[in-house]
Design an enzyme around this catalytic site. Structure first.
Site, short mmCIF file in Angstrom:
data_model
loop_
_atom_site.label_atom_id
_atom_site.label_comp_id
_atom_site.label_asym_id
_atom_site.label_seq_id
_atom_site.Cartn_x
_atom_site.Cartn_y
_atom_site.Cartn_z
N HIS A 21 42.65 43.58 52.84
CA HIS A 21 42.51 42.70 51.67
C HIS A 21 43.78 42.56 50.84
O HIS A 21 43.82 41.80 49.88
CB HIS A 21 41.38 43.18 50.76
CG HIS A 21 41.77 44.40 49.95
ND1 HIS A 21 41.79 45.65 50.49
CD2 HIS A 21 42.19 44.53 48.68
CE1 HIS A 21 42.17 46.51 49.58
NE2 HIS A 21 42.44 45.87 48.46
C1 UD1 Z 1 41.43 44.35 43.42
C2 UD1 Z 1 42.60 45.24 43.02
C3 UD1 Z 1 43.06 46.04 44.23
C4 UD1 Z 1 41.92 46.77 44.89
C5 UD1 Z 1 40.83 45.76 45.24
C6 UD1 Z 1 39.65 46.40 45.88
C7 UD1 Z 1 44.10 44.36 41.26
C8 UD1 Z 1 45.45 43.83 41.01
N1 UD1 Z 1 43.75 44.48 42.56
O1 UD1 Z 1 41.92 43.39 44.34
O2 UD1 Z 1 44.01 46.99 43.81
O3 UD1 Z 1 42.38 47.39 46.07
O4 UD1 Z 1 40.41 45.13 44.01
O5 UD1 Z 1 38.70 45.45 46.24
O6 UD1 Z 1 43.39 44.68 40.34
N2 UD1 Z 1 36.13 38.01 44.35
C9 UD1 Z 1 34.81 37.71 44.59
N3 UD1 Z 1 33.87 38.54 44.07
C10 UD1 Z 1 34.16 39.62 43.34
C11 UD1 Z 1 35.51 39.92 43.09
C12 UD1 Z 1 36.48 39.11 43.61
O7 UD1 Z 1 34.49 36.72 45.23
O8 UD1 Z 1 33.24 40.34 42.91
C13 UD1 Z 1 37.17 37.13 44.93
C14 UD1 Z 1 37.68 36.13 43.95
O9 UD1 Z 1 37.93 34.94 44.63
C15 UD1 Z 1 39.00 36.71 43.48
C16 UD1 Z 1 39.47 37.48 44.70
O10 UD1 Z 1 38.27 37.95 45.32
O11 UD1 Z 1 39.90 35.75 43.07
C17 UD1 Z 1 40.34 38.65 44.38
O12 UD1 Z 1 39.70 39.49 43.40
P1 UD1 Z 1 40.59 40.33 42.35
O13 UD1 Z 1 39.72 41.18 41.50
O14 UD1 Z 1 41.53 39.43 41.68
O15 UD1 Z 1 41.47 41.25 43.27
P2 UD1 Z 1 41.13 42.04 44.60
O16 UD1 Z 1 41.83 41.39 45.74
O17 UD1 Z 1 39.67 42.31 44.74
#
Ligand code: UD1
Length: 364
Positions: free
Chosen positions: A204
Site C-alpha cells: 500500500h
Molecule cells: C495510512 C498511513 C500509513 C499506514 C497506512 C495503513 C499516513 C501518512 N499514512 O496510509 O502510514 O501504513 O495508513 O493503512 O498517515 N481509504 C478508504 N477507506 C479508509 C481509509 C482510506 O477508502 O477507511 C482510501 C482513500 O481513498 C484514501 C486512501 O485510501 O485517500 C489513502 O488513505 P490515507 O489515510 O490517506 O492513507 P493510507 O494509504 O491508508
C-alpha cells in the site's frame, strides 16, 4: 488525571489497545479519541471489536484528503477537544498523519505528549511517515521505544535521556493476547489455502502503488510467486483503486480479497510459508511469529526485524526476491530471535511510566 489516547488509522489500533486495557485495569481515567483518518468498517470498526476496544468517546470524522488537509483537520479538531476536556497527557501512536497532528495540537496548548513507538527512523524523508515520526518525537515529553535502535536515534537527535522509556512493543502485546484465538479461527480454510504452503502479500505504500510502472512490477513478482504456491493478497483501498485502473491479467492462484479483520490476518500470517509486504508493522509481527518476511522496500525504520528477526529487505529487485523465495522453499531461512522486550508486557511498562509521570500511585 485524564489520559487522552488518540488513534486514527488501522496500524494505530493494535498499538493503542493494550494501553487502553491496562489503563482500564488500573482504573486510571482515560478518553479515547478516533480521528476518523480510516473510516471504512473493514479498516477501523472491526479492529475495535476484535481488539476489545471500547467505542471512542470522541470521533473527529476527518476522513481522506491530501496530507495537509488531513493533518490540518485533525489539528483543528484536536485543539477543540483538548481545550474542552483538558487532558493531563495526550498519547499518540505510530507515524500516521493523525499522530503528528494530535501531538502538535496538544504541544501547542502546553499539554504533555507521549509517543508510542518513538525513535524509529528510515532516514528516507520521501516517506510521509518519516516526517511524522521525527516531528512527533520532538514534540513529545515521554518517548516509548520498541527497539534499541530507536533509543540510539533519539539520543543522536539530542532528545533528553530522561524522556526516553524503552518499554518494548505494544503491538506484540496485542499479537500475543490474540494469537490463539486467531489460529482457532483457521482463516486459511476460507480461502482453501493449505496451512504452511501459501504466501501472504500486502502492498500500500505510495512508492509501491502510486506509479503504474512500480505497481506492474510488484504484480509481476506476485504472479511469479503464484506460479509456485498460492498467494493471498488482501488489498488496501488505496491499492485497489490503482489496480482497478490498471486491469492487469493475473493467474488464478493470486487471490485478491478485501482488507481483513485483525484476527483473520493474524491467523493467516502465523500459518503463511512467508509474507511479502511493504508495511511497517507486518515486518515486526512476522518477526514475533517467526515467519519469513520479504520487505518490498529499500530501507526499514525497524532494523531489529533484520538483525534479530526473520525479515529481509528486497526492494523491487526481482532476482533477489526469486532467490529469497527459493531459499524459503528449501527451508533455509533464518530462524530469528524475539527482540528484547517484545514479551507481551510492554503496555504494563508504558502505563507504569504514564502513572509515575502523572503522579498516580502504582496498583498493588
Ligand atoms: C495510512 C498511513 C500509513 C499506514 C497506512 C495503513 C499516513 C501518512 N499514512 O496510509 O502510514 O501504513 O495508513 O493503512 O498517515 N481509504 C478508504 N477507506 C479508509 C481509509 C482510506 O477508502 O477507511 C482510501 C482513500 O481513498 C484514501 C486512501 O485510501 O485517500 C489513502 O488513505 P490515507 O489515510 O490517506 O492513507 P493510507 O494509504 O491508508
Amino acid at each position: 488525571m485524564l489520559v487522552c489516547n488518540v488513534v486514527g488509522a488501522r496500524p494505530n489500533f493494535m498499538k493503542m489497545a493494550p494501553v487502553v486495557h491496562e489503563l482500564r485495569r488500573r482504573s486510571l481515567p482515560q478518553l479515547l479519541v478516533h480521528t476518523g483518518q480510516h473510516y471504512d468498517a473493514a479498516m477501523s470498526q472491526v479492529f475495535f471489536e476484535e481488539l476489545g476496544m471500547p467505542e471512542p468517546d470522541v470521533y473527529l470524522g476527518v476522513g481522506s484528503g491530501s496530507h495537509a488537509q488531513q493533518t490540518a483537520r485533525v489539528l483543528e479538531a484536536m485543539e477543540s477537544i483538548c481545550l474542552e476536556r483538558r487532558p493531563t497527557l495526550v498519547v499518540v501512536a505510530g507515524d500516521v498523519n493523525s499522530t503528528l497532528a494530535a501531538a502538535l495540537a496538544a504541544a501547542k496548548l502546553g499539554l504533555p505528549v507521549a509517543h508510542l513507538e518513538a525513535g524509529l527512523r528510515s532516514r528516507d524523508r520521501s516517506m510521509p511517515e518519516e516526517i511524522n515520526r521525527i516531528l512527533t518525537d520532538h514534540l513529545s515529553d515521554l518517548l516509548f521505544t520498541t527497539e534499541e535502535d530507536g533509543n540510539r536515534n533519539l539520543r543522536r537527535e539530542g532528545i533528553s535521556e530522561t524522556k526516553i522509556c524503552f518499554t518494548g512493543n505494544c503491538m506484540v502485546d496485542s499479537l500475543r493476547r490474540h494469537q490463539d484465538a486467531a489460529l482457532a479461527r483457521r482463516p486459511w480454510e476460507s480461502y482453501r489455502l493449505p496451512p504452511g504452503e501459501y504466501a501472504l502479500l500486502t502492498l500500500h505504500r505510495p512508492s509501491n502503488v502510486d506509479s503504474q510502472e512500480q505497481l506492474t512490477r510488484s504484480l509481476d513478482t506476485a504472479a511469479w510467486i503464484a506460479g509456485r504456491m498460492p498467494v493471498l493478497f488482501p488489498v488496501h483501498p488505496r491499492t485497489r483503486q490503482r489496480i482497478e485502473a490498471l486491469a492487469p491479467a493475473l493467474p488464478d492462484t493470486l487471490c485478491f480479497c478485501d482488507p481483513l479483520p485483525y484476527l483473520s490476518f493474524l491467523g493467516l500470517m502465523a500459518r503463511a510459508r512467508f509474507v511479502l509486504t511493504d508495511s511497517g508493522g507486518i515486518q515486526e509481527e512476522t518477526t514475533a511469529l517467526g515467519v519469513p518476511c520479504l520487505t518490498l522496500r529499500r530501507n526499514t525504520e525497524r532494523p531489529a526485524t533484520i538483525e534479530l528477526g526473520t525479515n529481509l529487505l528486497v526492494g523491487d529487485d526481482q532476482n533477489q526476491i526469486r532467490q529469497a523465495v527459493d531459499q524459503i522453499c528449501r527451508g533455509e531461512w533464518k530462524q530469528g530471535q524475539i527482540p528484547p522486550l517484545w514479551d507481551g508486557r510492554a503496555a504494563e511498562r508504558v502505563v507504569d511510566a504514564i502513572a509515575s509521570f502523572s503522579g498516580a500511585s502504582r496498583p498493588t
